[in-house]
Motif scaffolding. Structure first.
Motif, PDB file in Angstrom:
ATOM      1  N   ILE A 108      87.049 -35.971 -40.395  1.00  0.00           N
ATOM      2  CA  ILE A 108      85.560 -36.833 -40.468  1.00  0.00           C
ATOM      3  C   ILE A 108      85.269 -37.298 -41.692  1.00  0.00           C
ATOM      4  O   ILE A 108      85.174 -36.523 -42.570  1.00  0.00           O
ATOM      5  CB  ILE A 108      84.518 -36.004 -39.645  1.00  0.00           C
ATOM      6  CG1 ILE A 108      84.982 -35.414 -38.301  1.00  0.00           C
ATOM      7  CG2 ILE A 108      83.330 -36.670 -39.640  1.00  0.00           C
ATOM      8  CD1 ILE A 108      84.425 -34.423 -37.534  1.00  0.00           C
ATOM      9  N   ILE A 109      85.092 -38.291 -42.011  1.00  0.00           N
ATOM     10  CA  ILE A 109      84.589 -39.085 -42.987  1.00  0.00           C
ATOM     11  C   ILE A 109      83.356 -39.587 -42.973  1.00  0.00           C
ATOM     12  O   ILE A 109      83.043 -40.482 -42.189  1.00  0.00           O
ATOM     13  CB  ILE A 109      85.434 -40.145 -43.905  1.00  0.00           C
ATOM     14  CG1 ILE A 109      86.904 -39.354 -43.923  1.00  0.00           C
ATOM     15  CG2 ILE A 109      84.839 -40.572 -45.198  1.00  0.00           C
ATOM     16  CD1 ILE A 109      87.847 -40.115 -42.895  1.00  0.00           C
ATOM     17  N   ILE A 110      82.312 -39.100 -43.963  1.00  0.00           N
ATOM     18  CA  ILE A 110      81.207 -39.836 -43.745  1.00  0.00           C
ATOM     19  C   ILE A 110      80.585 -40.551 -45.056  1.00  0.00           C
ATOM     20  O   ILE A 110      80.483 -39.987 -46.132  1.00  0.00           O
ATOM     21  CB  ILE A 110      79.944 -38.443 -43.676  1.00  0.00           C
ATOM     22  CG1 ILE A 110      80.385 -37.440 -42.407  1.00  0.00           C
ATOM     23  CG2 ILE A 110      78.593 -39.005 -43.526  1.00  0.00           C
ATOM     24  CD1 ILE A 110      80.326 -36.173 -43.249  1.00  0.00           C
ATOM     25  N   GLU A 111      80.442 -41.482 -44.971  1.00  0.00           N
ATOM     26  CA  GLU A 111      80.043 -42.733 -46.005  1.00  0.00           C
ATOM     27  C   GLU A 111      78.353 -42.646 -46.049  1.00  0.00           C
ATOM     28  O   GLU A 111      77.729 -43.361 -44.971  1.00  0.00           O
ATOM     29  CB  GLU A 111      80.523 -43.886 -45.776  1.00  0.00           C
ATOM     30  CG  GLU A 111      82.199 -43.923 -45.889  1.00  0.00           C
ATOM     31  CD  GLU A 111      82.579 -43.797 -47.340  1.00  0.00           C
ATOM     32  OE1 GLU A 111      81.896 -43.817 -48.348  1.00  0.00           O
ATOM     33  OE2 GLU A 111      83.910 -43.655 -47.711  1.00  0.00           O
ATOM     34  N   GLY A 112      77.908 -42.083 -46.876  1.00  0.00           N
ATOM     35  CA  GLY A 112      76.398 -41.974 -46.813  1.00  0.00           C
ATOM     36  C   GLY A 112      75.544 -42.157 -48.255  1.00  0.00           C
ATOM     37  O   GLY A 112      76.476 -42.249 -49.140  1.00  0.00           O
ATOM     38  N   PRO A 113      74.456 -42.203 -48.176  1.00  0.00           N
ATOM     39  CA  PRO A 113      73.487 -41.858 -49.422  1.00  0.00           C
ATOM     40  C   PRO A 113      73.869 -40.525 -50.185  1.00  0.00           C
ATOM     41  O   PRO A 113      74.400 -39.690 -49.528  1.00  0.00           O
ATOM     42  CB  PRO A 113      72.135 -42.077 -49.216  1.00  0.00           C
ATOM     43  CG  PRO A 113      72.061 -41.656 -47.694  1.00  0.00           C
ATOM     44  CD  PRO A 113      73.484 -41.892 -47.104  1.00  0.00           C
ATOM     45  N   PRO A 114      73.557 -40.447 -51.366  1.00  0.00           N
ATOM     46  CA  PRO A 114      73.790 -38.910 -52.073  1.00  0.00           C
ATOM     47  C   PRO A 114      72.724 -38.093 -51.189  1.00  0.00           C
ATOM     48  O   PRO A 114      71.814 -38.304 -50.863  1.00  0.00           O
ATOM     49  CB  PRO A 114      73.182 -39.234 -53.594  1.00  0.00           C
ATOM     50  CG  PRO A 114      73.374 -40.826 -53.784  1.00  0.00           C
ATOM     51  CD  PRO A 114      72.953 -41.344 -52.446  1.00  0.00           C
ATOM     52  N   ILE A 115      73.318 -36.853 -51.305  1.00  0.00           N
ATOM     53  CA  ILE A 115      72.550 -35.645 -50.663  1.00  0.00           C
ATOM     54  C   ILE A 115      72.327 -34.617 -51.839  1.00  0.00           C
ATOM     55  O   ILE A 115      73.160 -34.075 -52.157  1.00  0.00           O
ATOM     56  CB  ILE A 115      73.389 -34.994 -49.612  1.00  0.00           C
ATOM     57  CG1 ILE A 115      73.947 -35.966 -48.458  1.00  0.00           C
ATOM     58  CG2 ILE A 115      72.755 -33.826 -49.010  1.00  0.00           C
ATOM     59  CD1 ILE A 115      74.808 -35.606 -47.221  1.00  0.00           C
ATOM     60  N   GLN A 116      71.038 -34.260 -52.081  1.00  0.00           N
ATOM     61  CA  GLN A 116      70.567 -33.597 -53.086  1.00  0.00           C
ATOM     62  C   GLN A 116      70.617 -31.961 -52.636  1.00  0.00           C
ATOM     63  O   GLN A 116      71.181 -31.136 -53.556  1.00  0.00           O
ATOM     64  CB  GLN A 116      69.484 -33.618 -53.658  1.00  0.00           C
ATOM     65  CG  GLN A 116      68.984 -35.145 -53.910  1.00  0.00           C
ATOM     66  CD  GLN A 116      69.595 -35.727 -55.066  1.00  0.00           C
ATOM     67  OE1 GLN A 116      70.335 -34.989 -55.873  1.00  0.00           O
ATOM     68  NE2 GLN A 116      69.996 -36.834 -54.954  1.00  0.00           N
ATOM     69  N   ASP A 117      70.188 -31.762 -51.497  1.00  0.00           N
ATOM     70  CA  ASP A 117      70.347 -30.303 -50.976  1.00  0.00           C
ATOM     71  C   ASP A 117      71.579 -30.163 -50.349  1.00  0.00           C
ATOM     72  O   ASP A 117      72.036 -30.183 -49.408  1.00  0.00           O
ATOM     73  CB  ASP A 117      69.213 -30.523 -50.027  1.00  0.00           C
ATOM     74  CG  ASP A 117      68.744 -29.042 -49.285  1.00  0.00           C
ATOM     75  OD1 ASP A 117      69.663 -28.082 -49.378  1.00  0.00           O
ATOM     76  OD2 ASP A 117      67.972 -29.078 -48.355  1.00  0.00           O
ATOM     77  N   LEU A 118      72.072 -28.861 -50.891  1.00  0.00           N
ATOM     78  CA  LEU A 118      73.320 -28.253 -50.550  1.00  0.00           C
ATOM     79  C   LEU A 118      73.425 -27.664 -49.086  1.00  0.00           C
ATOM     80  O   LEU A 118      74.386 -27.796 -48.213  1.00  0.00           O
ATOM     81  CB  LEU A 118      73.743 -27.089 -51.397  1.00  0.00           C
ATOM     82  CG  LEU A 118      75.256 -26.643 -51.540  1.00  0.00           C
ATOM     83  CD1 LEU A 118      76.094 -27.906 -51.652  1.00  0.00           C
ATOM     84  CD2 LEU A 118      75.403 -25.550 -52.392  1.00  0.00           C
TER      85      LEU A 118
END
Lengths: 64, 64, 64, 64, 64, 64
Positions: A4-14
């Motif tokens: 599964i590949i997710i192309e999205g915005p940056p995610i700051q919260d681990l």
């Protein structure tokens, strides 16, 4: 496989990344009936200057 | 959807990115006959040490 | 390289595919300043039962 | 075209990248019977906090 | 993970696919130092009417 | 955007595809905090002769 590949915005919260991987994997396990260990998730973070929606960069939409 | 992904070298000039997104989107709107807002463009910038052409890294070609 | 991948619905008309490849390539040539022969375009046609938007398959949206 | 994309962990050693591109290209040349110059390899390096296996981030597996 | 995706023309001969998977996997095992079982290869076959090189569909180049 | 691509085996049951799209979308909505309508899911079905695991085609593993 499955992957599964997710192309999205940056995610700051681990923890958000942990949740994403855990829940996407659980869904894949249910649908494909395959062992959890076979599911790979790749999170792709895209800078807002590298994403266009409706012909405009996200970075330009945010500065409006 | 439709989504357009461009795998290319790094682009320094933000206006080049704007042009890329604007023109690729315009083409997709014409061909698919779908509203502009549905078209997503992802620009993927690849470092020259991560791209191989003809069996050689780009970085090695440039230093010749 | 550069490569352009378009993920969209099926395209019946071959001339639409010709137009897509010609125009996307022209844009890439202008933006990257690279020879036309280096630009590769991949058209990926997705059946409406394999695409989800807003949590629903396209095939279900069309039958509404 | 053909294009080969490798999604893997980061590779520190440039010679490893050279080897990867050289050997993947050689294989593609043999199988497809196409000139070496047509083969493009893209190395995609994924941070361990962006890859999930078995529902867990790699970064969490490594700290166990 | 690692995953290797090959975007190429259709491959008629199943033994060519076997060779592709075996050799790409061997290379990945050597470079990444990971167990063979972790390497996944996806072969993507693209119809000549869905690939453009130099602004032209492959199907048009072949009929010249 | 965000887009989710699932590379897996063929799925015969349309309801499985519905479930996949619905649940992957729900997860993305929760994690990214974006409207449901922005989430696109692409289901990619791979024939067993086009997938290699551990250096072997899936089709060969099944006939063992």
């Amino acid at each position: 496989m499955p992957n599964i590949i997710i192309e999205g915005p940056p995610i700051q919260d681990l923890n958000k990344k942990r949740q994403l991987v855990r829940e996407l994997t659980d869904t894949a396990v249910k649908v494909f009936g395959l062992p959890k260990e076979t599911i790979v998730v790749l999170i792709k973070e895209n800078a807002p200057e590298n994403v266009g929606v409706g012909g405009e960069l996200i970075i330009d939409r945010h500065t409006k």
